[in-house]
Scaffold this motif. Structure first.
Motif, short mmCIF file in Angstrom:
data_model
loop_
_atom_site.label_atom_id
_atom_site.label_comp_id
_atom_site.label_asym_id
_atom_site.label_seq_id
_atom_site.Cartn_x
_atom_site.Cartn_y
_atom_site.Cartn_z
N PRO A 115 0.85 -1.28 0.12
CA PRO A 115 -0.05 0.05 -0.09
C PRO A 115 0.90 1.16 -0.09
N VAL A 116 0.21 2.30 -0.26
CA VAL A 116 1.10 3.48 -0.04
C VAL A 116 1.49 3.62 1.33
N ASN A 117 2.89 4.06 1.47
CA ASN A 117 3.19 4.01 2.94
C ASN A 117 4.28 5.05 3.23
N GLU A 118 4.22 5.20 4.23
CA GLU A 118 5.48 6.61 4.80
C GLU A 118 6.70 6.25 4.32
N PRO A 119 7.31 4.85 4.88
CA PRO A 119 8.90 4.76 4.60
C PRO A 119 9.18 4.79 3.09
N MET A 120 8.48 4.55 2.40
CA MET A 120 8.56 4.48 1.01
C MET A 120 8.59 5.98 0.36
N ILE A 121 7.81 6.75 0.94
CA ILE A 121 7.60 7.99 0.52
C ILE A 121 8.86 8.78 1.38
N GLY B 72 15.67 14.54 -2.80
CA GLY B 72 16.03 15.81 -2.34
C GLY B 72 14.89 16.57 -2.08
N ASP B 73 13.60 16.08 -2.23
CA ASP B 73 12.24 17.02 -2.03
C ASP B 73 12.01 17.17 -0.61
N THR B 74 12.09 18.41 -0.10
CA THR B 74 11.76 18.70 1.35
C THR B 74 10.41 19.05 1.52
N ASN B 75 9.58 18.95 0.52
CA ASN B 75 8.05 19.44 1.12
C ASN B 75 7.61 18.83 1.92
N PRO B 76 7.16 19.58 3.13
CA PRO B 76 6.54 19.14 4.41
C PRO B 76 5.28 18.23 4.11
N ARG B 77 4.85 18.28 2.94
CA ARG B 77 3.45 17.65 2.73
C ARG B 77 3.90 16.07 2.64
N TRP B 78 5.22 15.81 2.31
CA TRP B 78 5.53 13.94 2.40
C TRP B 78 6.18 13.81 3.49
N PRO C 285 6.60 12.30 7.34
CA PRO C 285 5.66 11.23 8.04
C PRO C 285 4.75 12.00 8.99
N GLY C 286 3.64 11.33 9.32
CA GLY C 286 2.95 12.00 10.11
C GLY C 286 1.32 11.89 9.90
N PRO C 287 0.32 12.48 10.47
CA PRO C 287 -1.04 12.15 10.19
C PRO C 287 -1.48 12.84 8.98
N ASP C 288 -0.76 13.96 8.39
CA ASP C 288 -1.25 14.55 7.11
C ASP C 288 -0.41 14.06 6.05
N CYS C 289 0.56 13.18 6.17
CA CYS C 289 1.36 12.81 4.86
C CYS C 289 0.67 12.26 3.97
N GLY D 86 10.48 12.96 -10.90
CA GLY D 86 10.37 13.63 -9.47
C GLY D 86 11.27 14.91 -9.34
N LEU D 87 12.34 14.77 -10.15
CA LEU D 87 12.98 16.21 -10.04
C LEU D 87 12.34 17.24 -10.74
N VAL D 88 11.84 17.10 -11.85
CA VAL D 88 11.17 18.01 -12.60
C VAL D 88 9.82 18.62 -11.71
N GLN D 89 9.12 17.71 -10.94
CA GLN D 89 8.22 18.17 -10.09
C GLN D 89 8.75 18.92 -8.82
N ARG D 90 9.80 18.51 -8.35
CA ARG D 90 10.46 19.14 -7.42
C ARG D 90 11.07 20.37 -7.46
N TYR D 91 11.39 20.57 -9.08
CA TYR D 91 11.85 21.88 -9.40
C TYR D 91 10.82 22.97 -9.32
N VAL D 92 9.73 22.47 -9.85
CA VAL D 92 8.57 23.42 -10.08
C VAL D 92 7.99 23.87 -8.70
N THR D 93 7.73 22.89 -7.76
CA THR D 93 7.11 23.06 -6.69
C THR D 93 7.92 23.68 -5.47
N ASP D 94 9.46 23.42 -5.69
CA ASP D 94 10.33 24.13 -4.81
C ASP D 94 10.10 25.88 -4.88
N TRP D 95 9.81 26.02 -6.19
CA TRP D 95 9.67 27.24 -6.62
C TRP D 95 8.13 27.94 -6.22
N SER D 96 7.04 27.12 -6.57
CA SER D 96 5.75 27.53 -6.53
C SER D 96 5.12 27.44 -5.20
#
Lengths: 387, 426
Positions: B25-31, B39-45, B47-51, B357-367
């Motif tokens: 299943p979708v799971n926190e360790p793999m995320i 290298g994506d530090t977006n807090p939404r990814w 671990p935690g209840p809002d992951c 993943g890198l392309v999306q990280r690049y955009v979301t790091d900016w946006s």
């Protein structure tokens, strides 16, 4: 003091010529040497001098050990690839003439087709930690790194200056292959070609086609030199060395003498002038010649440098079959290195001996003086053998 | 109709294959592993209840494992096998267009269903003769469509393309103290001719002693860079390391009177006026080459102004391997250099899921971390190998109705690694 006629070739020997000898280069040289000694009626123990090419992989002492030769009083090597061929015989002749040795064998044996192929990119030549390696820095990094390509640069300029054509180069190949076709020892025995075959062969280094380039071959050749006086009493008799010369011209490089005024091969002119001086002969006295034919354009350029015709006129000189058997100056009657084998010019010296002896398969009737040259485009050498 | 076409038609006719559920299943360790590797530090990814799971991970959940057996009847797999059997054994991703209905949450079980959309070929491409294979894939959770992907690969016959030439494999010049000034000159964009400081004679090739006056006091002049073809040849055979054949090589007579050898374009003639240009092979070597006067190639297209801050990502073996494993892509070309080279690659290279993943990280790091990626269409180009740098630029194409369309370009030394178009809601 003159070298002319003092020493003679008393014996010639060779292995078969192939694309894969199946044995070591040392063994090829040993077999050729034994054959040459047998031809002369000499024993290995009679040999007290050995000479070969700087490029040869067999040390003189290795060959001496292999054949149980005794003490050697003379050994030497000549540099510059195929330019060494006649130079080894000159070394032997000088050693004999000066009395430093009695019987000298000049040998060359290699697996040049099944082993290290000279026609491929010679990367090692550019990596040599010497001035030759430094010289190659001006050509190899640009991809100019095969013998054919280096000659193609000169050939294009020659065509531009004198109006020679690819067909003119092809006539050399046709003559060689015609002669090889009747030589059972030739790789291309019974395989003559036409000018059309030459013209339809693929480009290797435009303007050079495949059939402008000599073969790559495995094999060995050895030549026994002793005094003319002694040779006359030996089994095969004497083929006197009427003249023996080396030559290097101003601003000389190995295959890439591109930086002097004329892109030609003046080094063979140096050889020619010395051959005529030593022998007292002139081009008219030559009955047949073996001109080093690793690439056909060089045969035309040699005819001019040696004085057989004027500069730029070789294409006319060869046009009417003059260089084929029966012509004014039959060339490379064994088939040359395009037809017989590429043994770095040593097989051409053996053919010159046969012509003087009267034993060539393509004998030129009454041949008395035969001129032989070594690799061109490099510091080179030549011989006149005769009676 | 060929047997191959019959097999393609049969696979196409099956339509969507039966949905296959991902192993986990979708799971926190793999995320967390994925976010670390990318290298994506977006807090939404975190671990935690809002992951949440990054949209770029959509495909990760249904990747076959290291030892997983392919389920029978999977259209892409069956098509690949058919092409393998026909000798088209090499594969190259060309397009990956994904859409995302929503982000996924830990615990959700994702299934994939695929169909073969199209097979076009055989076509002669730069890498070889091959077929473009396009599949359509749908990911669902309990029957709800959560993401889609159009995926196109080129399946080609190895060895049938233009021979790839590694220019750095050329035969290198031996350089010593007598010739170093020349090579230092080419590296500095100067064509240097040795000059005797005593008598003024120019000389090439150079040497330590002036042949005219024997002075050992040498300097150089910088050549005008003009000359004429004195002779030339066209090399056809054999192969030459580092060179594309046929290769035209000329002897140039410089206006200063010396001659030099260099590569020239095909079609030159003796006497043609030439000018020098400097061909940088690598940090160690720059060659002086020649072209007809007035044929200077157009300046390389300037990099478009980037609306997004430029991001330069050094590619390391660790990046390539860790991201390959974090995206559950166990293909050897992404982690084993020996095998990658045996398949004809220079080295291991980034996998497509990582580029996504890198392309999306690049955009979301900016946006900003709250950005919702709606779609991401990739066109893939040059491979991204270790020791190269992946340089991202981004251009805002449009902003309509809250949806921003952004074109992202990722360049490596070999050219464009990826051209991507993303739609995001900021």
């Amino acid at each position: 003091m003159s070298l002319s006629g003092v020493a003679a070739i008393a014996g010639i020997g060779a292995t078969e010529f192939s694309k894969e000898s199946g044995r070591s280069e040392l063994q090829l040289s040993a077999e050729a040497t034994l054959a040459a000694l047998a031809d002369a009626g000499l024993e290995a123990s009679d040999v007290d001098g050995l000479t070969t090419f700087t490029m040869d992989s067999t040390a003189e002492i290795a060959l001496a050990r292999e054949l149980g030769m005794g003490e050697l009083r003379f050994f030497s090597r000549i540099n510059y690839g195929g330019g060494a061929a006649c130079g080894t015989v000159q070394q032997a002749a000088m050693a004999v003439a000066t009395g430093v040795a009695d019987v000298v064998v000049a040998y060359r044996g290699f697996n040049e087709r099944s082993g290290h192929r000279f026609g491929q990119v010679q990367g090692a030549a550019a990596a040599q930690a010497n001035t030759n390696g430094l010289d190659n820095a001006w050509t190899y990094p640009y991809g100019l790194s095969t013998p054919a390509a280096t000659v193609a640069m000169q050939a294009r300029r020659y065509m531009h200056e004198y109006g020679a054509t690819s067909e003119d180069f092809g006539r050399v190949a046709v003559a060689d292959r015609r002669h090889a076709a009747t030589n059972p020892n030739a790789f291309f025995y019974e395989k003559p070609i036409t000018l059309e075959d030459h013209q339809s062969s693929r480009m290797i280094a435009d303007p050079l086609r495949l059939l402008d380039c000599c073969q790559e071959s495995d094999g060995g050749v050895a030549i026994v030199v002793t005094s003319t006086e002694r040779a006359r009493d030996l089994k095969a008799g004497a083929v006197p060395i009427v003249a023996a010369a080396q030559g290097s011209a101003p601003d000389q490089f190995v295959m890439t003498s591109y930086f002097r005024d004329d892109l030609g091969i003046p080094e063979i002119g140096v050889v020619g002038r010395e051959l005529w001086r030593q022998s007292g002969l002139s081009p008219d006295d030559i009955d047949t010649a073996v001109l080093y034919d690793h690439f056909t354009p060089y045969v035309l350029m040699q005819l001019e440098e040696l004085g057989f015709c004027a500069t730029g006129e070789a294409k006319d000189f060869i046009a009417d079959g003059a260089i084929e058997i029966g012509g004014r100056l039959p060339l490379n009657t064994h088939g040359g290195q395009l037809g017989e084998a590429y043994i770095h010019g040593m097989n051409g010296i053996a053919e010159a001996v046969r012509q003087v002896r009267g034993t060539s398969v393509n004998q030129v009737a009454g041949a008395r003086h035969v001129l032989v040259t070594a690799g061109t485009g490099v510091p080179t050498s030549g011989l006149i053998l005769g009676t | 109709m060929s047997d191959l076409q019959e097999r393609f038609d049969e696979i196409k006719a099956r339509g969507y294959a039966e949905a296959r559920e991902g192993a986990d299943p979708v799971n926190e360790p793999m995320i967390r592993h994925w976010a670390e590797a990318i290298g994506d530090t977006n807090p939404r990814w975190q671990p935690g209840p809002d992951c949440e799971a990054p949209p770029a991970m959509a495909q990760v959940w249904t990747m076959p494992g290291l030892v997983a057996e392919r389920p029978p009847g999977e259209p892409l797999w069956d098509t690949m096998v058919a092409l393998d059997d026909a000798g088209y054994t090499s594969v190259l991703g060309t397009n990956c267009d994904q859409t995302y209905a929503r982000t996924l949450r830990p615990g959700e079980r994702v299934s994939i269903s695929s169909r073969l959309d199209d097979v076009v070929g055989p076509k002669q491409t730069g890498v070889g003769e091959g077929y473009f294979v396009t599949t359509r894939n749908t990911w669902t959770v309990d029957g709800e469509e959560v993401a889609t992907m159009l995926f196109r690969v080129l399946k080609f016959k190895p060895g049938t393309g233009r021979p790839t030439v590694d220019r750095t494999k050329l035969v290198r010049p031996m350089v010593n103290r007598d010739s170093a000034f020349f090579w230092e000159g080419t590296a500095a964009g100067e064509l240097r001719i040795q000059k005797c400081n005593a008598c003024g004679e120019l000389r090439h090739p150079p040497g330590p002693v002036c042949p005219s006056c024997h002075a050992m006091d040498r300097g150089y002049v910088v050549a005008s860079g003009r000359g004429a073809v004195h002779s030339f040849l066209e090399h056809h055979a054999p192969q030459v390391p580092g060179k594309q054949l046929p290769l035209t090589i000329a002897l140039i007579e410089l206006d200063e009177g010396v001659r030099m050898v260099g590569e020239v374009p095909a079609g030159v003639a003796i006497g043609d006026a030439m000018e020098v240009w400097f061909d940088r092979i690598d940090d160690e070597l720059t060659l002086a080459q020649w072209r007809p006067v007035g044929t200077a190639p157009a300046e390389p297209e300037p990099e478009p102004a980037s609306d997004l801050p430029v991001w330069e990502l050094p590619i390391t073996p660790t990046l390539v391997v860790s991201t390959a494993l974090a995206t559950r892509d166990f293909q050897d070309v992404h982690h084993d250099r020996d095998l990658a080279q045996s398949h004809g690659s220079k080295d291991i290279f980034l996998n497509i899921l990582t580029t996504t993943g890198l392309v999306q990280r690049y955009v979301t790091d900016w946006s900003g971390p709250q950005t919702q990626v709606l779609s991401c269409a990739l066109r893939l180009g040059a491979p991204a190998h270790p020791y190269d740098t992946l340089r991202f630029t981004g251009e805002i194409v449009s902003e309509d109705d809250g949806v921003t369309t952004i074109d992202v370009t990722g360049r490596v030394s070999l050219g464009n690694h990826v051209n991507a178009r993303l739609e995001v809601r900021r």
